[in-house]
Write an enzyme that holds these catalytic residues in place. Sequence first.
Site, PDB file in Angstrom:
ATOM      1  N   GLY A 148       0.865  -1.191   0.000  1.00 21.04           N
ATOM      2  CA  GLY A 148       0.000   0.000   0.000  1.00 21.04           C
ATOM      3  C   GLY A 148       0.892   1.229   0.000  1.00 21.04           C
ATOM      4  N   ARG A 149       0.339   2.328   0.537  1.00 25.10           N
ATOM      5  CA  ARG A 149       1.107   3.580   0.510  1.00 25.10           C
ATOM      6  C   ARG A 149       2.448   3.446   1.213  1.00 25.10           C
ATOM      7  NH1 ARG A 149      -4.409   6.541   0.902  1.00 25.10           N
ATOM      8  NH2 ARG A 149      -4.761   4.962   2.478  1.00 25.10           N
ATOM      9  N   ILE A 150       2.420   2.888   2.438  1.00 21.24           N
ATOM     10  CA  ILE A 150       3.667   2.823   3.215  1.00 21.24           C
ATOM     11  C   ILE A 150       4.602   1.768   2.628  1.00 21.24           C
ATOM     12  CG2 ILE A 150       4.674   2.357   5.491  1.00 21.24           C
ATOM     13  CD1 ILE A 150       2.045   3.520   6.712  1.00 21.24           C
ATOM     14  N   SER A 169       0.368  -8.110  -2.820  1.00 19.15           N
ATOM     15  CA  SER A 169      -0.682  -7.104  -2.845  1.00 19.15           C
ATOM     16  C   SER A 169      -1.887  -7.750  -3.505  1.00 19.15           C
ATOM     17  CB  SER A 169      -0.213  -5.898  -3.662  1.00 19.15           C
ATOM     18  OG  SER A 169      -1.286  -5.045  -3.922  1.00 19.15           O
ATOM     19  N   ARG A 170      -3.072  -7.366  -3.052  1.00 21.66           N
ATOM     20  CA  ARG A 170      -4.268  -7.939  -3.699  1.00 21.66           C
ATOM     21  C   ARG A 170      -4.305  -7.540  -5.170  1.00 21.66           C
ATOM     22  NH1 ARG A 170      -8.798  -5.858   0.056  1.00 21.66           N
ATOM     23  NH2 ARG A 170      -7.143  -4.344   0.305  1.00 21.66           N
ATOM     24  N   THR A 228       6.651  -2.631  11.096  1.00 27.73           N
ATOM     25  CA  THR A 228       6.219  -1.305  11.563  1.00 27.73           C
ATOM     26  C   THR A 228       4.711  -1.154  11.328  1.00 27.73           C
ATOM     27  OG1 THR A 228       6.760  -0.283   9.431  1.00 27.73           O
ATOM     28  CG2 THR A 228       8.469  -0.197  11.129  1.00 27.73           C
ATOM     29  N   ARG A 230       1.404  -3.573  12.484  1.00 23.40           N
ATOM     30  CA  ARG A 230       0.707  -3.827  13.744  1.00 23.40           C
ATOM     31  C   ARG A 230       1.249  -5.125  14.320  1.00 23.40           C
ATOM     32  NH1 ARG A 230      -0.509   0.660  13.944  1.00 23.40           N
ATOM     33  NH2 ARG A 230      -2.550   1.641  14.242  1.00 23.40           N
ATOM     34  N   GLU A 259       0.653  -3.855  23.178  1.00 19.13           N
ATOM     35  CA  GLU A 259       1.320  -2.606  23.589  1.00 19.13           C
ATOM     36  C   GLU A 259       0.632  -2.017  24.820  1.00 19.13           C
ATOM     37  OE1 GLU A 259       1.590  -0.012  20.192  1.00 19.13           O
ATOM     38  OE2 GLU A 259       2.542  -1.561  18.991  1.00 19.13           O
ATOM     39  N   HIS A 277       6.795   2.003  19.199  1.00 18.25           N
ATOM     40  CA  HIS A 277       5.792   2.475  18.215  1.00 18.25           C
ATOM     41  C   HIS A 277       6.060   3.934  17.801  1.00 18.25           C
ATOM     42  CE1 HIS A 277       1.437   1.514  16.764  1.00 18.25           C
ATOM     43  NE2 HIS A 277       2.057   2.342  15.904  1.00 18.25           N
ATOM     44  N   GLY A 279       6.797   4.875  14.566  1.00 24.05           N
ATOM     45  CA  GLY A 279       6.729   5.030  13.104  1.00 24.05           C
ATOM     46  C   GLY A 279       6.399   6.434  12.631  1.00 24.05           C
TER      47      GLY A 279
HETATM   48  C1  DGY Z   1      -0.995   4.592  12.798  1.00 24.12           C
HETATM   49  O1  DGY Z   1      -1.343   5.745  12.528  1.00 24.12           O
HETATM   50  O2  DGY Z   1      -1.749   3.634  12.689  1.00 24.12           O
HETATM   51  C2  DGY Z   1       0.401   4.402  13.223  1.00 24.12           C
HETATM   52  O3  DGY Z   1       0.633   3.142  13.752  1.00 24.12           O
HETATM   53  C3  DGY Z   1       0.823   5.480  14.206  1.00 24.12           C
HETATM   54  O4  DGY Z   1       2.222   5.542  14.134  1.00 24.12           O
END
Ligand code: DGY
Length: 316
Positions: A148-150, A169-170, A228, A230, A259, A277, A279
């Site tokens: 995806g984007r990230i 990716s789908r 990075t 979940r 977490e 966390h 990111g």
């Molecule tokens: C989100 O926005 O889901 C990220 O995990 C936050 O860093």
Amino acid sequence: MATRALIAAELQELLEPDPLPGVGVTWVPAGSATPAGSYAALVPLLSRVVGRAELAGLPRLRIVANCAVGIDNIDLDACAARGVFVTNTPDVLTDATADLTLALLLAVARRFKEGQALLEQGAWGGWDPRQLLGLELKGATLGIVGAGRIGQAVGRRAHAFGMRLCYTSRKPKPTFELETGALRLPLNEVLERSDVVTLHVPSFPTTHHLIGTPQLAGMRRGALLINTARGDVVDEAAVVSALQSGHLGGVGLDVFAREPHVPDVLVRHPRAVVLPHLGSATVRTRRAMAALAVRNVRAYLDGEPLVSPVVMPARG
Ligand code: DGY
């Protein structure tokens, strides 16, 4: 009666003063229960669960504007059933999260933690051509699970380091493939081919423990795993065993299953770089996330289209 909103107290210093003029804002600190009452809007952090119990105490709630791109803290079905809109904060955190992913990748590949430990313990005896040899990124293969984007932003950065890319990716991502030479493959092939696997899928029931014992066994011996996304996308216990057995050569983790609990064995393992966390943790990004969440609330209240909707019931 004036419209009322609940906003996470931790966002106050990131927002303009009086972020919702004309709206009565109650600032709710993380860790405190979600107040019940006649609030129209809720802007929670990702650590606040918004489920049936919370919705029951908020009979006039119309929008939950999550201050995160991930929406796994929110019961989307319950919101849809109650006619509550849900929004998130995509795009604004893509670069910060991709940067942090590369930071973890480099830290694990080049064994920062072990090097720093040598210095902290006063155990460094001087330059040694055999010391802490790591993985060189140029020519190594990065497997991106979820382009995806990230995931794509990570891929572009890794491409600039000379890495070869494959991804799941789908849907195919032709522009990304053209830009980076990335190859779309099924998950098992991505795992088999990669020197480093990086995870960028959201937390859904379908991605829960997507990477467990069989998938880890399908990775190359000594490969590295970066997460990075979940914490529950991996089976944390299986990752710990694969690290301890040496099947995984190292892990870089910014997210965890429960977490803020981080298994002690990961905190102490020399080949595990773990972060709390972080990111999206840049000044610009955190301000942009807070502003976007509030912009969604404003749009809802003004009858305008939402900027980044996730759940769109019919407007009542
Ligand atoms: C989100 O926005 O889901 C990220 O995990 C936050 O860093």
